[in-house]
Scaffold this active site. Structure first.
Site, PDB file in Angstrom:
ATOM      1  N   LEU A  65       0.910  -1.117   0.157  1.00  0.00           N
ATOM      2  CA  LEU A  65      -0.069  -0.138  -0.106  1.00  0.00           C
ATOM      3  C   LEU A  65       0.957   1.368  -0.160  1.00  0.00           C
ATOM      4  O   LEU A  65       1.912   1.517   0.195  1.00  0.00           O
ATOM      5  CB  LEU A  65      -0.982   0.041   1.076  1.00  0.00           C
ATOM      6  N   PRO A  66       0.180   2.173  -0.243  1.00  0.00           N
ATOM      7  CA  PRO A  66       1.187   3.825  -0.543  1.00  0.00           C
ATOM      8  C   PRO A  66       1.760   4.199   0.580  1.00  0.00           C
ATOM      9  O   PRO A  66       2.840   4.884   0.406  1.00  0.00           O
ATOM     10  CB  PRO A  66       0.119   4.785  -1.130  1.00  0.00           C
ATOM     11  N   LYS A 171      14.757  -0.405   5.211  1.00  0.00           N
ATOM     12  CA  LYS A 171      14.251   0.164   3.972  1.00  0.00           C
ATOM     13  C   LYS A 171      14.412   1.809   3.918  1.00  0.00           C
ATOM     14  O   LYS A 171      15.103   2.337   2.610  1.00  0.00           O
ATOM     15  CB  LYS A 171      12.875  -0.224   3.761  1.00  0.00           C
TER      16      LYS A 171
END
Length: 287
Positions: A65-66, A171
């Site tokens: 998801l964004p 990340k």
């Protein structure tokens, strides 16, 4: 675990769906885009009308998801995924969010006896389609053996990094460096060209010397040819990630002067209307 829900079937999600089906899993897919769902149905997935329904039929849910807000809404809402899942089910969130939100989701899932892992990805849509993603995993190591076959179905290099949130830390640090290197390449190429050394010549020198970097391997064609409409990873997504990095550095009371500088450069690019271009469009003059 043979039944998997996939929530978010865009550029990354459709590749994940493809490789799960290829590896024998039954996939229940949800995306607000009818076109994205149609692609997943062609791949062999079973479309679902909501995240809740995708979760209700699954033993494990993957989300792509964004950003943090939508992940929280999808997981923790009244009709969210956590409410749909049976005890001892799993959630692998492959979105890029901040570690604090990941830890919040981990705790909320634990209250429902659901095992939540933050599993952000590197490798882009090509890696998702090929099943060769790099996956950075944060969460309880007691259940890694149970989720490893699923991870190996969609990824090649899997890093088990520690407690909840650690995957997101890795990340965000990774993407800050990618953003910094990309911006640095843009400046170096501009200086080289002004001084009479072409981009292609300088690229050869960089890639054969100590400055060799994978950013050139991935984004080099866009950077050298100015083909920023060829979107490998959008500038707006990179802007989101590096701002999450800066927030994370602040949360842990760590100075991040380079991170702040990169955030400023990408903000200028956003203001100039480059949001939907490839992130390598930072190499265009933005000053």
């Amino acid at each position: 675990m043979k039944n998997i829900g996939v929530i978010g079937c865009g550029a990354m999600g459709k590749g994940i769906v493809k490789n799960l089906i290829k590896n024998g899993y039954k996939v229940f897919a949800y995306d607000p885009s009818a076109d994205a769902l149609a692609i997943c149905e062609e791949l062999g997935a079973i479309p679902q009308p909501s995240p809740y329904e995708a979760g209700r039929q699954a033993e494990l849910v993957i989300s792509s998801l964004p950003g943090p807000g939508i992940v929280k809404d999808v997981m923790m809402g009244e009709s969210g995924v956590f409410a749909a899942l049976k005890p001892r089910s799993f959630v692998l969130d492959m979105s890029t969010i901040d570690p604090v939100t990941a830890q919040e989701l981990y705790s909320a899932a634990k209250e429902r006896e659901v095992h939540f892992y933050d599993c952000p990805l590197s490798g882009g849509p090509k890696g998702a389609d090929a099943g060769t993603l790099t996956i950075m995993v944060g969460g309880d190591d007691r259940y890694i053996a149970e989720i490893r076959p699923v991870l190996e179905s969609v990824g090649k290099d899997i890093f088990l990094l520690g407690s909840s949130g650690s995957g997101q830390v890795a990340k965000l640090c990774h993407n800050m460096l990618v953003a910094l290197i990309t911006a640095g390449l843009g400046e170096a190429f501009a200086v080289g060209e002004k001084a009479g050394v072409s981009r292609s010549q300088l690229a050869e020198v960089i890639q054969s010397g100590s400055a060799h970097n994978r950013v050139m391997s991935v984004f080099g064609e866009n950077i050298l040819k100015g083909t920023y409409e060829n979107v490998l990873f959008s500038l707006e997504h990179m802007n989101k990630d590096i701002h999450l990095y800066a927030e994370t550095a602040g949360h842990y009371s760590e100075d991040s002067p380079l991170g702040q500088m990169v955030c400023s450069l990408y903000e200028k690019a956003m203001e100039q209307g480059k949001a939907k271009l490839d992130s390598s469009a930072i190499c265009e003059r933005i000053y």
